[in-house]
Design a protein around this motif. Structure first.
Motif, mmCIF file in Angstrom:
data_model
loop_
_atom_site.group_PDB
_atom_site.id
_atom_site.type_symbol
_atom_site.label_atom_id
_atom_site.label_comp_id
_atom_site.label_asym_id
_atom_site.label_seq_id
_atom_site.Cartn_x
_atom_site.Cartn_y
_atom_site.Cartn_z
ATOM 1 N N CYS A 1 0.856 -1.062 0.055
ATOM 2 C CA CYS A 1 -0.025 0.026 -0.106
ATOM 3 C C CYS A 1 0.817 1.318 0.058
ATOM 4 O O CYS A 1 0.590 2.245 -0.723
ATOM 5 C CB CYS A 1 -0.983 -0.110 1.185
ATOM 6 S SG CYS A 1 -2.259 1.211 1.195
ATOM 7 N N ALA B 1 1.030 3.831 -2.822
ATOM 8 C CA ALA B 1 0.866 5.342 -2.711
ATOM 9 C C ALA B 1 1.996 6.191 -3.081
ATOM 10 O O ALA B 1 1.656 7.093 -3.948
ATOM 11 C CB ALA B 1 0.586 5.584 -1.023
ATOM 12 N N PHE C 1 1.705 6.362 -7.058
ATOM 13 C CA PHE C 1 0.831 7.231 -7.489
ATOM 14 C C PHE C 1 1.171 8.659 -7.364
ATOM 15 O O PHE C 1 0.537 9.450 -8.172
ATOM 16 C CB PHE C 1 -0.587 7.035 -6.806
ATOM 17 C CG PHE C 1 -1.355 5.496 -7.215
ATOM 18 C CD1 PHE C 1 -1.333 5.346 -8.472
ATOM 19 C CD2 PHE C 1 -1.644 4.557 -6.191
ATOM 20 C CE1 PHE C 1 -2.025 4.114 -9.125
ATOM 21 C CE2 PHE C 1 -2.225 3.545 -6.754
ATOM 22 C CZ PHE C 1 -2.265 3.182 -8.340
ATOM 23 N N LYS C 2 1.494 8.945 -6.115
ATOM 24 C CA LYS C 2 1.949 10.404 -6.062
ATOM 25 C C LYS C 2 3.037 10.675 -6.700
ATOM 26 O O LYS C 2 3.007 12.000 -7.357
ATOM 27 C CB LYS C 2 2.397 10.718 -4.407
ATOM 28 C CG LYS C 2 1.294 10.685 -3.604
ATOM 29 C CD LYS C 2 2.141 10.726 -1.939
ATOM 30 C CE LYS C 2 0.743 10.529 -1.068
ATOM 31 N NZ LYS C 2 1.410 10.588 0.382
ATOM 32 N N GLU D 1 -6.498 11.381 -1.601
ATOM 33 C CA GLU D 1 -6.054 10.662 -0.406
ATOM 34 C C GLU D 1 -5.246 9.168 -0.500
ATOM 35 O O GLU D 1 -5.899 8.390 -1.115
ATOM 36 C CB GLU D 1 -7.134 10.685 0.512
ATOM 37 C CG GLU D 1 -6.881 9.997 2.021
ATOM 38 C CD GLU D 1 -6.133 10.689 2.739
ATOM 39 O OE1 GLU D 1 -5.022 9.983 3.531
ATOM 40 O OE2 GLU D 1 -6.051 11.962 2.755
ATOM 41 N N LEU D 2 -4.024 9.245 -0.228
ATOM 42 C CA LEU D 2 -3.303 7.903 -0.561
ATOM 43 C C LEU D 2 -2.796 7.310 0.750
ATOM 44 O O LEU D 2 -1.855 6.679 0.544
ATOM 45 C CB LEU D 2 -2.515 8.344 -1.677
ATOM 46 C CG LEU D 2 -2.815 8.657 -2.981
ATOM 47 C CD1 LEU D 2 -1.722 8.995 -4.023
ATOM 48 C CD2 LEU D 2 -3.592 7.468 -3.602
ATOM 49 N N LEU E 1 -6.500 -1.118 -5.272
ATOM 50 C CA LEU E 1 -5.880 0.091 -5.075
ATOM 51 C C LEU E 1 -5.961 1.129 -6.308
ATOM 52 O O LEU E 1 -6.201 2.299 -6.553
ATOM 53 C CB LEU E 1 -4.565 0.020 -4.470
ATOM 54 C CG LEU E 1 -4.355 -0.479 -2.874
ATOM 55 C CD1 LEU E 1 -2.631 -0.617 -2.677
ATOM 56 C CD2 LEU E 1 -4.992 0.424 -2.123
ATOM 57 N N SER E 2 -5.462 0.114 -7.396
ATOM 58 C CA SER E 2 -5.508 0.973 -8.608
ATOM 59 C C SER E 2 -6.800 1.459 -9.183
ATOM 60 O O SER E 2 -7.123 2.459 -9.703
ATOM 61 C CB SER E 2 -5.003 0.217 -9.665
ATOM 62 O OG SER E 2 -3.695 -0.139 -9.459
ATOM 63 N N VAL F 1 -8.004 4.444 -6.974
ATOM 64 C CA VAL F 1 -7.332 5.549 -7.527
ATOM 65 C C VAL F 1 -8.344 6.088 -8.890
ATOM 66 O O VAL F 1 -8.623 7.415 -9.008
ATOM 67 C CB VAL F 1 -6.126 5.466 -7.758
ATOM 68 C CG1 VAL F 1 -5.459 6.709 -8.508
ATOM 69 C CG2 VAL F 1 -5.261 5.282 -6.369
ATOM 70 N N GLY G 1 -8.185 8.330 -5.233
ATOM 71 C CA GLY G 1 -7.433 8.050 -3.833
ATOM 72 C C GLY G 1 -7.875 6.666 -3.272
ATOM 73 O O GLY G 1 -8.563 5.722 -3.890
ATOM 74 N N PHE G 2 -7.393 6.214 -2.046
ATOM 75 C CA PHE G 2 -7.649 4.824 -1.685
ATOM 76 C C PHE G 2 -9.035 5.052 -0.808
ATOM 77 O O PHE G 2 -8.982 5.805 0.297
ATOM 78 C CB PHE G 2 -6.576 4.655 -0.519
ATOM 79 C CG PHE G 2 -5.253 4.478 -1.290
ATOM 80 C CD1 PHE G 2 -5.119 4.169 -2.687
ATOM 81 C CD2 PHE G 2 -4.145 4.228 -0.354
ATOM 82 C CE1 PHE G 2 -3.993 3.728 -3.433
ATOM 83 C CE2 PHE G 2 -2.807 3.847 -1.137
ATOM 84 C CZ PHE G 2 -2.733 3.668 -2.501
#
Length: 183
Positions: A2, A6, A9-10, A17-18, A40-41, A44, A49-50
Protein backbone atom coordinates in the motif's frame (compact mmCIF):
# COMPACT_ATOMS: atom_id res chain seq x y z
CA UNK A 1 2.43 -2.77 -0.90
CA UNK A 2 0.00 0.00 0.00
CA UNK A 3 2.78 2.44 0.93
CA UNK A 4 4.79 1.59 -2.19
CA UNK A 5 1.77 2.08 -4.43
CA UNK A 6 0.92 5.37 -2.68
CA UNK A 7 4.43 6.64 -3.49
CA UNK A 8 4.09 5.51 -7.09
CA UNK A 9 0.71 7.21 -7.49
CA UNK A 10 1.99 10.44 -5.91
CA UNK A 11 4.99 10.44 -8.27
CA UNK A 12 2.62 10.07 -11.21
CA UNK A 13 0.63 13.13 -10.10
CA UNK A 14 -2.34 11.67 -8.19
CA UNK A 15 -3.41 14.23 -5.59
CA UNK A 16 -6.15 12.29 -3.77
CA UNK A 17 -6.02 10.64 -0.34
CA UNK A 18 -3.38 7.91 -0.61
CA UNK A 19 -2.76 7.11 3.06
CA UNK A 20 -2.62 3.56 4.40
CA UNK A 21 -5.19 4.31 7.10
CA UNK A 22 -6.40 1.52 9.40
CA UNK A 23 -9.64 1.35 7.38
CA UNK A 24 -7.72 0.93 4.13
CA UNK A 25 -5.45 -1.73 5.62
CA UNK A 26 -8.45 -3.61 7.09
CA UNK A 27 -10.23 -3.49 3.73
CA UNK A 28 -7.15 -4.98 2.03
CA UNK A 29 -6.40 -7.66 4.63
CA UNK A 30 -6.67 -11.19 3.33
CA UNK A 31 -6.25 -10.27 -0.33
CA UNK A 32 -3.39 -11.54 -2.45
CA UNK A 33 -0.69 -9.16 -3.65
CA UNK A 34 -2.18 -8.90 -7.12
CA UNK A 35 -5.69 -8.38 -5.69
CA UNK A 36 -4.35 -5.55 -3.47
CA UNK A 37 -2.64 -3.90 -6.43
CA UNK A 38 -5.78 -4.20 -8.57
CA UNK A 39 -8.06 -2.90 -5.80
CA UNK A 40 -5.84 0.10 -5.05
CA UNK A 41 -5.49 0.95 -8.74
CA UNK A 42 -9.25 0.71 -9.26
CA UNK A 43 -9.86 2.90 -6.22
CA UNK A 44 -7.51 5.58 -7.57
CA UNK A 45 -9.18 5.41 -10.99
CA UNK A 46 -12.71 5.65 -9.56
CA UNK A 47 -12.26 8.28 -6.86
CA UNK A 48 -8.72 9.62 -7.10
CA UNK A 49 -7.46 7.99 -3.89
CA UNK A 50 -7.67 5.02 -1.57
CA UNK A 51 -11.32 4.56 -0.66
CA UNK A 52 -12.11 1.92 2.00
CA UNK A 53 -15.59 1.52 0.49
CA UNK A 54 -14.24 0.67 -2.96
CA UNK A 55 -11.56 -1.59 -1.48
CA UNK A 56 -14.17 -3.45 0.59
CA UNK A 57 -16.33 -3.86 -2.52
CA UNK A 58 -13.37 -5.43 -4.31
CA UNK A 59 -12.76 -7.77 -1.38
CA UNK A 60 -16.40 -8.87 -1.54
CA UNK A 61 -15.85 -9.53 -5.25
CA UNK A 62 -12.79 -11.65 -4.45
CA UNK A 63 -14.88 -13.72 -2.01
CA UNK A 64 -17.54 -14.25 -4.68
CA UNK A 65 -14.93 -15.32 -7.23
CA UNK A 66 -13.68 -17.93 -4.74
CA UNK A 67 -16.98 -19.75 -5.32
CA UNK A 68 -17.33 -21.26 -1.85
CA UNK A 69 -18.83 -18.31 0.02
CA UNK A 70 -21.41 -15.74 -0.89
CA UNK A 71 -22.04 -12.39 0.75
CA UNK A 72 -25.67 -12.34 1.91
CA UNK A 73 -27.47 -8.98 1.63
CA UNK A 74 -29.19 -7.71 4.79
CA UNK A 75 -32.63 -9.16 5.48
CA UNK A 76 -35.41 -6.63 4.70
CA UNK A 77 -36.71 -5.26 7.97
CA UNK A 78 -33.90 -6.82 9.99
CA UNK A 79 -34.38 -9.23 12.84
CA UNK A 80 -37.63 -7.54 13.90
CA UNK A 81 -39.24 -8.66 10.62
CA UNK A 82 -39.16 -12.26 11.85
CA UNK A 83 -42.30 -13.37 13.64
CA UNK A 84 -41.92 -15.02 17.02
CA UNK A 85 -38.57 -16.25 18.30
CA UNK A 86 -38.51 -13.34 20.75
CA UNK A 87 -36.05 -14.96 23.16
CA UNK A 88 -33.64 -15.78 20.34
CA UNK A 89 -33.88 -12.24 18.92
CA UNK A 90 -33.22 -10.77 22.37
CA UNK A 91 -30.23 -13.10 22.77
CA UNK A 92 -28.72 -11.80 19.51
CA UNK A 93 -29.40 -8.19 20.51
CA UNK A 94 -27.43 -8.74 23.71
CA UNK A 95 -24.60 -10.36 21.75
CA UNK A 96 -24.52 -7.37 19.40
CA UNK A 97 -23.75 -5.15 22.39
CA UNK A 98 -20.87 -7.48 23.28
CA UNK A 99 -19.45 -7.00 19.77
CA UNK A 100 -18.96 -3.25 20.30
CA UNK A 101 -15.50 -1.72 20.58
CA UNK A 102 -16.23 -0.67 24.17
CA UNK A 103 -17.15 -4.22 25.18
CA UNK A 104 -13.99 -5.60 23.55
CA UNK A 105 -11.86 -2.99 25.33
CA UNK A 106 -13.50 -3.99 28.59
CA UNK A 107 -12.65 -7.65 27.90
CA UNK A 108 -16.20 -8.91 27.48
CA UNK A 109 -16.49 -12.43 26.01
CA UNK A 110 -17.15 -12.46 22.28
CA UNK A 111 -19.70 -14.62 20.47
CA UNK A 112 -17.88 -17.43 18.65
CA UNK A 113 -20.72 -19.53 17.29
CA UNK A 114 -24.40 -20.32 17.57
CA UNK A 115 -26.31 -23.29 16.21
CA UNK A 116 -29.88 -23.05 14.95
CA UNK A 117 -31.53 -26.46 14.70
CA UNK A 118 -35.13 -27.36 13.93
CA UNK A 119 -37.54 -28.80 11.39
CA UNK A 120 -38.04 -27.10 8.03
CA UNK A 121 -40.14 -23.94 8.06
CA UNK A 122 -39.33 -22.81 11.60
CA UNK A 123 -37.36 -19.69 10.66
CA UNK A 124 -33.77 -20.91 10.86
CA UNK A 125 -32.69 -19.50 7.50
CA UNK A 126 -34.56 -16.23 7.97
CA UNK A 127 -32.97 -15.81 11.39
CA UNK A 128 -29.52 -16.64 10.02
CA UNK A 129 -29.97 -13.95 7.35
CA UNK A 130 -30.57 -11.42 10.13
CA UNK A 131 -27.66 -12.39 12.35
CA UNK A 132 -25.01 -10.42 10.43
CA UNK A 133 -27.08 -7.27 10.51
CA UNK A 134 -28.01 -7.76 14.17
CA UNK A 135 -24.32 -8.12 15.05
CA UNK A 136 -23.24 -5.29 12.73
CA UNK A 137 -21.16 -7.64 10.59
CA UNK A 138 -21.26 -8.80 6.97
CA UNK A 139 -22.86 -12.23 6.58
CA UNK A 140 -21.15 -14.92 4.50
CA UNK A 141 -23.01 -18.08 3.49
CA UNK A 142 -21.10 -21.33 3.09
CA UNK A 143 -23.02 -23.99 1.15
CA UNK A 144 -21.66 -27.29 2.45
CA UNK A 145 -22.76 -29.02 -0.74
CA UNK A 146 -20.31 -26.83 -2.71
CA UNK A 147 -17.43 -27.91 -0.48
CA UNK A 148 -17.53 -31.62 -1.15
CA UNK A 149 -15.48 -33.02 -4.02
CA UNK A 150 -14.88 -36.49 -5.40
CA UNK A 151 -11.09 -36.24 -5.16
CA UNK A 152 -9.25 -37.21 -1.98
CA UNK A 153 -8.20 -34.13 -0.03
CA UNK A 154 -10.10 -31.66 -2.22
CA UNK A 155 -12.96 -31.21 0.27
CA UNK A 156 -10.51 -30.41 3.06
CA UNK A 157 -8.77 -27.91 0.78
CA UNK A 158 -12.12 -26.28 0.02
CA UNK A 159 -12.84 -25.91 3.75
CA UNK A 160 -9.41 -24.34 4.30
CA UNK A 161 -10.02 -21.95 1.39
CA UNK A 162 -13.46 -20.98 2.76
CA UNK A 163 -11.99 -20.32 6.21
CA UNK A 164 -9.24 -18.20 4.67
CA UNK A 165 -11.82 -16.17 2.74
CA UNK A 166 -13.92 -15.68 5.88
CA UNK A 167 -10.84 -14.56 7.81
CA UNK A 168 -10.15 -12.03 5.05
CA UNK A 169 -13.63 -10.55 5.58
CA UNK A 170 -13.37 -10.63 9.40
CA UNK A 171 -15.05 -9.49 11.47
CA UNK A 172 -18.00 -11.25 9.88
CA UNK A 173 -20.70 -13.83 10.54
CA UNK A 174 -20.57 -17.14 8.65
CA UNK A 175 -23.76 -19.07 7.94
CA UNK A 176 -23.16 -22.76 7.21
CA UNK A 177 -26.19 -23.87 5.23
CA UNK A 178 -27.77 -26.92 3.64
CA UNK A 179 -26.10 -29.50 5.84
CA UNK A 180 -28.96 -31.94 5.28
CA UNK A 181 -28.20 -32.09 1.51
CA UNK A 182 -24.59 -33.01 2.17
CA UNK A 183 -25.38 -35.99 4.41
Amino acid sequence: ICVEMAKSFKESGVKGELAATPEVVRALSGLTTSEVENALSLSVIECGGFSPTILQREKVGAVKRGGLLEVVPPFPGGIDAIGGLEELKEWFRKRAKLASAEAKAFGAPQLKASLLVGPPGTGKSATAKCVGEALGRPLLRLDIGAVFNQFVGASEGNIRAAIKQAEAMAPCAVWVDEVEKAL
